[in-house]
Enzyme design. Sequence first.
Site, PDB file in Angstrom:
ATOM      1  N   ASP A  37       3.605  -6.996 -51.493  1.00 39.73           N
ATOM      2  CA  ASP A  37       4.831  -6.994 -52.291  1.00 39.73           C
ATOM      3  C   ASP A  37       5.807  -6.044 -51.602  1.00 39.73           C
ATOM      4  O   ASP A  37       5.682  -4.821 -51.717  1.00 39.73           O
ATOM      5  CB  ASP A  37       4.536  -6.530 -53.721  1.00 39.73           C
ATOM      6  CG  ASP A  37       5.802  -6.309 -54.542  1.00 39.73           C
ATOM      7  OD1 ASP A  37       6.853  -6.873 -54.174  1.00 39.73           O
ATOM      8  OD2 ASP A  37       5.735  -5.581 -55.548  1.00 39.73           O
ATOM      9  N   ASP A 225      12.297  -8.744 -64.444  1.00 38.53           N
ATOM     10  CA  ASP A 225      11.880  -7.856 -63.362  1.00 38.53           C
ATOM     11  C   ASP A 225      12.946  -6.775 -63.192  1.00 38.53           C
ATOM     12  O   ASP A 225      14.018  -7.025 -62.631  1.00 38.53           O
ATOM     13  CB  ASP A 225      11.703  -8.659 -62.068  1.00 38.53           C
ATOM     14  CG  ASP A 225      11.125  -7.815 -60.928  1.00 38.53           C
ATOM     15  OD1 ASP A 225      11.117  -6.582 -61.045  1.00 38.53           O
ATOM     16  OD2 ASP A 225      10.685  -8.407 -59.924  1.00 38.53           O
TER      17      ASP A 225
END
Length: 440
Positions: A37, A225
């Site tokens: 990520d 997010d």
Amino acid sequence: MAGEMSMIGSVILALFLAGYLGQQYLPPPKPKVIGLDLGTTFCSVGVFHPGSGEVEVIADEEGRKSIPSAVSFTTTAVLAGHDAVDLADSNPQNTIYDAKRFIGKIFEPEVLEQESVRYPFKVLNNNGSAEFVISTNHTFTVSPEFIGSRLLLRMRKMAEGQLGVPIQKAVISVPAEFDERQRNYTVRAAQLAGLEVLRVINEPTAAAMAYGLHKVDVFNVLVVDLGGGTLDVSLLNKQGGMFLTRAMAGNNKLGGQDFSQRLLQFTAEQVRQQFGVAPTVKEDIHRLRLAVEAAKLNLTLHPSATIRVPLHLHAAGDGAEPPAASPVLFQATVTRQLFEELNEDLFQKILVPVKTVLAEGHLEKEEVDEIVLVGGSTRIPRIRRLISEFFGKEPNTSVDPDLAVVTGVAIQAGIMGGSWPLQVSAIEIPNRHLRKTNFS
């Protein structure tokens, strides 16, 4: 014929028995594919362990499961992660962060100029692509993908140190709105770090996998997010094991850093009122910023937090080095209520892209099956309350929001590596006509 069928059945049974015994008594193979990520503010690496079916997010030497997405250049080294952040105040022109905002993008000259004003380092326009100017013992430029590669290399080394095996393959996540060029440049960053990318997966899809939504019957999933610097809201539609991103919206200038900045401004004013002078020395500002960030994190768990910082205050506002005199001690208590009041207008901005994706996805808020939270800033109680009040139900908080994306990417890495036990793979349906609506 009956004899042949019996023999085939016996062979199949023997294979299953051998697999079961092997799983029980033999050490499982080491994961060979890592999940990455590469975030705007922080990044993480994870693996899916064969046999146990568990995801491990790999920590650094200090036990931290995320590293800052910053790279600092000195005359003798290139430092990534926490080591780079430690130099951010003393070496600001050569410490690069937010490189993900620039990777693979083509900018109009005036747009890149507006973006670059926000940073202490120098950003050049090279035929529409951003490059960062580094001045150590000589001056040179580096690309956003090179910055990404140093972070990915750091995480690769963390994984190799933990697993004890060389790692050459990876699955990597990208924002859903990344176009083909941005995805390709992200892959190029991984290649520069010595990694072969087996698959690129959208961050909202990875988050949904972390919550196990690829294995259950849900249809409409909203992913909020909210990280350190950006807000992304995605509406996913799931049919079987396939995810389609129906709508996206966000604010690329809203995140945890903004909430911290409000508290920092308030605290600096408290210093001025208490001692008659505002903090101007770089060391003071750095210490105050760290203390404010720690207080913000404490306020997610406690109703109040104490800020206690030694400061070298003086009247000259020239940012000079602190004098040799003993520092004064600044001390203040801040409450969660105060923090919420300082940031209420910013918190309300979160609902703007939420309403937009629902409108563009032709969906009523009652039709959303799951609300998934991603990013450390979604831990803030006021933000969770805001979302639950808007939808009339609680968001899913069963996964650490800081690690949701890397957990999902690690699951996908396990699938690509053929790990046992077998997992249901998430298939993304590309939506070529989708555009992200951005607010600021």
